[in-house]
Scaffold this motif. Structure first.
Motif, PDB file in Angstrom:
ATOM      1  N   LEU A 143      -1.402  -9.134   2.674  1.00  0.00           N
ATOM      2  CA  LEU A 143      -0.979  -8.942   1.173  1.00  0.00           C
ATOM      3  C   LEU A 143      -1.902  -9.882   0.220  1.00  0.00           C
ATOM      4  N   VAL A 144      -2.906  -9.287  -0.548  1.00  0.00           N
ATOM      5  CA  VAL A 144      -3.597 -10.085  -1.240  1.00  0.00           C
ATOM      6  C   VAL A 144      -3.447 -10.219  -2.782  1.00  0.00           C
ATOM      7  N   ILE A 145      -3.343 -11.420  -3.538  1.00  0.00           N
ATOM      8  CA  ILE A 145      -2.697 -11.563  -4.745  1.00  0.00           C
ATOM      9  C   ILE A 145      -4.037 -11.892  -5.596  1.00  0.00           C
ATOM     10  N   PRO A 146      -4.088 -11.325  -6.595  1.00  0.00           N
ATOM     11  CA  PRO A 146      -5.201 -11.614  -7.628  1.00  0.00           C
ATOM     12  C   PRO A 146      -5.106 -12.898  -8.376  1.00  0.00           C
ATOM     13  N   GLU A 147      -6.257 -13.386  -8.813  1.00  0.00           N
ATOM     14  CA  GLU A 147      -6.250 -14.696  -9.495  1.00  0.00           C
ATOM     15  C   GLU A 147      -5.294 -14.548 -10.707  1.00  0.00           C
ATOM     16  N   LYS A 148      -4.363 -15.459 -10.830  1.00  0.00           N
ATOM     17  CA  LYS A 148      -3.589 -15.857 -12.011  1.00  0.00           C
ATOM     18  C   LYS A 148      -2.497 -14.667 -12.039  1.00  0.00           C
ATOM     19  N   TYR A 149      -2.275 -13.771 -11.257  1.00  0.00           N
ATOM     20  CA  TYR A 149      -1.281 -12.778 -11.267  1.00  0.00           C
ATOM     21  C   TYR A 149      -0.029 -13.399 -10.905  1.00  0.00           C
ATOM     22  N   LYS A 150       1.013 -13.290 -11.923  1.00  0.00           N
ATOM     23  CA  LYS A 150       2.449 -13.939 -11.950  1.00  0.00           C
ATOM     24  C   LYS A 150       3.288 -12.803 -11.350  1.00  0.00           C
ATOM     25  N   TYR A 151       4.008 -13.269 -10.465  1.00  0.00           N
ATOM     26  CA  TYR A 151       5.099 -12.510 -10.010  1.00  0.00           C
ATOM     27  C   TYR A 151       5.831 -11.443 -10.945  1.00  0.00           C
ATOM     28  N   LYS A 152       5.969 -10.123 -10.537  1.00  0.00           N
ATOM     29  CA  LYS A 152       6.762  -9.392 -11.161  1.00  0.00           C
ATOM     30  C   LYS A 152       7.339  -8.539 -10.330  1.00  0.00           C
ATOM     31  N   LYS A 153       8.743  -7.771 -10.076  1.00  0.00           N
ATOM     32  CA  LYS A 153       9.170  -7.060  -9.195  1.00  0.00           C
ATOM     33  C   LYS A 153       8.261  -5.907  -8.940  1.00  0.00           C
ATOM     34  N   PRO A 154       8.013  -5.605  -7.429  1.00  0.00           N
ATOM     35  CA  PRO A 154       7.246  -4.316  -7.239  1.00  0.00           C
ATOM     36  C   PRO A 154       8.146  -3.125  -7.457  1.00  0.00           C
ATOM     37  N   LEU A 155       8.275  -2.763  -8.428  1.00  0.00           N
ATOM     38  CA  LEU A 155       9.045  -1.628  -8.776  1.00  0.00           C
ATOM     39  C   LEU A 155       8.412  -0.136  -8.703  1.00  0.00           C
ATOM     40  N   HIS A 156       6.846  -0.061  -8.514  1.00  0.00           N
ATOM     41  CA  HIS A 156       5.977   1.048  -8.416  1.00  0.00           C
ATOM     42  C   HIS A 156       4.873   0.738  -7.415  1.00  0.00           C
ATOM     43  N   ILE A 157       4.930   1.483  -6.535  1.00  0.00           N
ATOM     44  CA  ILE A 157       3.859   1.338  -5.416  1.00  0.00           C
ATOM     45  C   ILE A 157       3.127   2.364  -5.269  1.00  0.00           C
ATOM     46  N   LEU A 158       1.801   2.218  -4.996  1.00  0.00           N
ATOM     47  CA  LEU A 158       0.740   3.262  -5.003  1.00  0.00           C
ATOM     48  C   LEU A 158       0.194   3.321  -3.392  1.00  0.00           C
ATOM     49  N   PHE A 159       0.513   4.261  -2.786  1.00  0.00           N
ATOM     50  CA  PHE A 159       0.161   4.518  -1.448  1.00  0.00           C
ATOM     51  C   PHE A 159      -0.979   5.685  -1.234  1.00  0.00           C
ATOM     52  N   PRO A 160      -2.099   5.439  -1.425  1.00  0.00           N
ATOM     53  CA  PRO A 160      -3.066   6.679  -1.211  1.00  0.00           C
ATOM     54  C   PRO A 160      -3.192   6.837   0.368  1.00  0.00           C
ATOM     55  N   THR A 161      -3.053   8.210   0.751  1.00  0.00           N
ATOM     56  CA  THR A 161      -3.534   8.374   1.997  1.00  0.00           C
ATOM     57  C   THR A 161      -3.877   9.837   2.438  1.00  0.00           C
ATOM     58  N   ASN A 162      -4.679  10.136   3.386  1.00  0.00           N
ATOM     59  CA  ASN A 162      -5.441  11.409   3.834  1.00  0.00           C
ATOM     60  C   ASN A 162      -4.588  12.094   4.951  1.00  0.00           C
ATOM     61  N   TYR A 163      -3.452  11.415   5.193  1.00  0.00           N
ATOM     62  CA  TYR A 163      -2.301  11.988   6.391  1.00  0.00           C
ATOM     63  C   TYR A 163      -3.127  12.096   7.677  1.00  0.00           C
ATOM     64  N   LEU A 164      -4.138  11.566   7.829  1.00  0.00           N
ATOM     65  CA  LEU A 164      -4.926  11.806   9.148  1.00  0.00           C
ATOM     66  C   LEU A 164      -4.729  10.728  10.142  1.00  0.00           C
ATOM     67  N   ILE A 165      -4.131   9.597   9.711  1.00  0.00           N
ATOM     68  CA  ILE A 165      -3.886   8.468  10.455  1.00  0.00           C
ATOM     69  C   ILE A 165      -2.625   8.607  11.211  1.00  0.00           C
ATOM     70  N   PRO A 166      -2.588   8.127  12.435  1.00  0.00           N
ATOM     71  CA  PRO A 166      -1.108   8.099  13.433  1.00  0.00           C
ATOM     72  C   PRO A 166      -0.735   6.708  13.037  1.00  0.00           C
TER      73      PRO A 166
END
Length: 283
Positions: A143-166
């Motif tokens: 989990l990589v955190i950008p410079e100076k990014y301040k914590y906020k609740k992770p309410l919305h997650i983006l998970f791109p996928t091609n559905y080809l990975i087991p």
């Protein structure tokens, strides 16, 4: 119990990543391993190091590392006191990627949390060289955190996928349990220039549904040939709090990470970025 490795070079970015991790896992019983690998620091003492003085310089740098790690540990206890959390410090005469890999195996680490860049902070690049090495070579989710990014609740997650990975159960379980306390919405984004899903893709989609079942899931399809632009636009237009991708052979992410810098592909990441390694580990 959640086991989290925090590599540090004592930079502001590294401390910021630690603070984010402490807040993110505040609901979980967690062990934090705060690690500094100082072999590069020894040879950075170029005015002092000779063959005759190497032993003394190594001892000096090692002692300094331990003192600074102890200070970071005390800082961790103070910023968010939590009886669910315990902290360990690891000071090692090693290079970062090798020591991280060693601790991951020894302690069965669940996730590594680190900053995008360390002391050699170049605002023109997204990831520093150490972060890229960990992303590419250490067998553990990162989990990589950008410079100076301040914590906020992770309410919305983006998970791109091609559905080809087991997908691996352990890695999806990590994502599920990491954001479940926040009632997060996970957008599963299929970017394609064709129509429909094959039987294999449908099976992998069902597996994702089952493993992420504690969260609200939103399955979306976008017709596009440009994966990078689609991801960038989606993050910008939908107030995404975390990007999740899988690093696996023959995937879009592997193509990015094999570049000298991720920026050559134009993927602009200014939110926490979770990379699932999709490799075999104990369930």
């Amino acid at each position: 119990m959640r086991k989290i490795l925090i590599p540090t070079d004592f930079s502001e970015n590294a401390t910021n990543a630690l603070e984010y991790a402490i807040a993110l896992f505040k609901y979980e019983i967690s062990e934090f391993f705060i690690m500094h690998a100082y072999q590069d620091d020894i040879y950075a003492e170029d005015l002092k190091v000779t063959r005759e003085t190497l032993s003394d310089v190594t001892e000096m740098v090692g002692n300094r590392s331990k003192i600074r790690l102890e200070s970071i540990k005390q800082h961790a206890y103070k910023i968010l006191p939590n009886p669910r959390h315990t902290y360990h410090i690891v000071s090692s005469n090693n290079i970062l990627v090798d020591e991280a890999d060693k601790i991951v195996d020894k302690e069965n680490i669940d996730v590594i949390v680190m900053g995008t860049r360390g002391y050699t902070n170049d605002s023109k690049i997204t990831f520093g060289s150490h972060t890229l090495q960990v992303l590419k070579y250490v067998s553990c989710p990162v989990l990589v955190i950008p410079e100076k990014y301040k914590y906020k609740k992770p309410l919305h997650i983006l998970f791109p996928t091609n559905y080809l990975i087991p997908y691996k159960r352990r890695e999806l379980k990590l994502l599920c349990e990491m954001v479940c306390p926040y009632n997060a919405l996970i957008d599963i984004l299929y970017i394609t220039s064709s129509r429909g899903l094959s039987m294999r893709q449908q099976d992998n989609q069902d597996f994702i549904k089952n493993e992420l079942c504690k969260n609200d899931l939103n399955f979306k399809t976008v017709n596009s040939k440009n994966i990078t632009n689609t991801i960038n636009s989606y993050i910008k237009e939908n107030s995404v709090d975390m990007l999740v991708m899988v690093n696996n052979r023959h995937t879009f992410l592997e193509d990015i990470l094999m570049q000298s810098t991720i920026d050559k592909m134009g993927l602009y990441i200014n939110i926490p970025f979770c990379v699932l390694q999709n490799i075999h580990r104990d369930i």
